[in-house]
Design an enzyme around this catalytic site. Sequence first.
Site, PDB file in Angstrom:
ATOM      1  CE  LYS A 194      83.133-118.268 -46.823  1.00  0.00           C
ATOM      2  NZ  LYS A 194      82.627-119.487 -46.030  1.00  0.00           N
ATOM      3  CD  GLU A 270      69.744-110.530 -46.957  1.00  0.00           C
ATOM      4  OE1 GLU A 270      69.338-110.502 -46.151  1.00  0.00           O
ATOM      5  OE2 GLU A 270      69.646-111.714 -47.785  1.00  0.00           O
ATOM      6  CB  CYS A 304      67.710-112.919 -43.246  1.00  0.00           C
ATOM      7  SG  CYS A 304      67.338-112.745 -44.786  1.00  0.00           S
ATOM      8  CD  GLU A 401      68.631-112.656 -37.755  1.00  0.00           C
ATOM      9  OE1 GLU A 401      67.977-112.970 -38.648  1.00  0.00           O
ATOM     10  OE2 GLU A 401      69.736-112.397 -37.611  1.00  0.00           O
TER      11      GLU A 401
END
Length: 502
Positions: A194, A270, A304, A401
């Site tokens: 996806k 991840e 990330c 983050e």
Amino acid sequence: MVTDEYPLTVHIKLPNGVEYDQPTGLFINGEFTKSKQGKTFEVVSPSTEEIVCSVYEALEEDVNAAVDAAENAFKNTEWATQDPSVRGRCLLKLADLVEQHAEVLAGIESLDNGKSLFCSRGDVALCSAYFRSCAGYADKVDGRIIDTGSNHLSYTRREPIGVCGQIIPWNFPLLMASWKLGPCLATGNVTVLKTAESTPLSALYLCNLLNEAGFPPGVVNIISGFGKTTGDVIALHPKVRKLAFTGSTATGRHIMKRAAESNLKKVTLELGGKSPNIIFNDADIAKAAQNMIIGIFYNSGEVCCAGSRIYCQSGIYDELLVEFKKAIANLKVGDPFDETTFQGSQTSQLQLDRILNYIDVGKKEGAQLITGGERIGGKGYFIKPTIFGNVHEEMRIVKEEIFGPVVTITKFETVDEVIELANNSEYGLAAGLHTEDINKAIDVSNRLKAGTVWVNTYNDFHSSVPFGGYAQSGIGREMGIEAFDNYTQVKAVRIKIDKKKA
């Protein structure tokens, strides 16, 4: 939007003059098809805020069709059982095709994601290199003979898992597709992948290359849709035996719950990070400043493992800050199709708003805004590179983050102090350090709680080097030989030897 009239291909002319045909359908069983309900959603270019096209949205019945196609390919073709070198040749051909279509693919990424062509071309190069690396591993996934004495023959086999569900993020659409597809296909698995709803275009273009490379129908199925509908169906699907996800830690937790609720799928994640980038007194200041730029402002900060917490030893703090600000002043932010642009736009209005909110939070918490902190222009999701100083460890901009071009810089005195600061995080994806002392480099690298440590470099990837995180930054590894462990299961065979009949 529901329509049976939207075409399966639209012609697009990119701002740099490159023209191509963009697939818009669901890629199932080797063909593009409309969704069963005819539902589509719009794709917006974040650098112009203009609609690029629409693509078909996969709902539950479409996911079921894709999974069935994958299962049929796994059970009823020789994909999983043939000479592995055949899979290797398909991946080698795909790598060649990605290189041949590099300018189109880079342009699609810049159009769809907003990243500069400088970044997009880097993504495409890494993508083709990784497919080529996986091709080399295809015939090297082996078992071992175990000596258990002369009365038995004991050995292991590494076998494919079957139907894999793969969900990729919007920050590196093509590259993350390669990180998922490469080891999955090299080991004989099949997949339903996806795309991220905001950046589906490059993966859909890749589908044509998959066919040309010779992958049998059903081995790779690529569909577009939203996490709460399409992604959730994949995560819960009983025929999906392995789930790989790249994205936020919050979504990763949800994915794990869904996998457990369905059939205890094998899961690799991840996830997020809040990575420290440490500059010691003996570092090369000019090189460190450039690595800090790559660490936080590459890909518009939507990385990330971004080096979003800079820790600078006090002896060079003032000099480094001057050099860092000078490097930022020379960094061009703007039109991703301008060859001189380094930092393009953020990927969506949602992400732009999130980043601007964190900047406001930083100001309210008392952090010093050293530079940036503003949106650029009135059209397109552009933000000035931003530095905050005078921060402390409990500030949200230090702990959480942000996923944008925002960095904090903190002064430290000793090695022990900075190790404690760097490891004071719920994440553990990556870290960087800059020093001319090899002993210090090794000692600090060993003490940092991070899956990757870069020394005198940052955001420096190689296909053979594994990538993944400690703590809440994930489970499992991408790239390197470790990635193939994610897509195989070990079978032990133990044969009793009847010596009387020998």
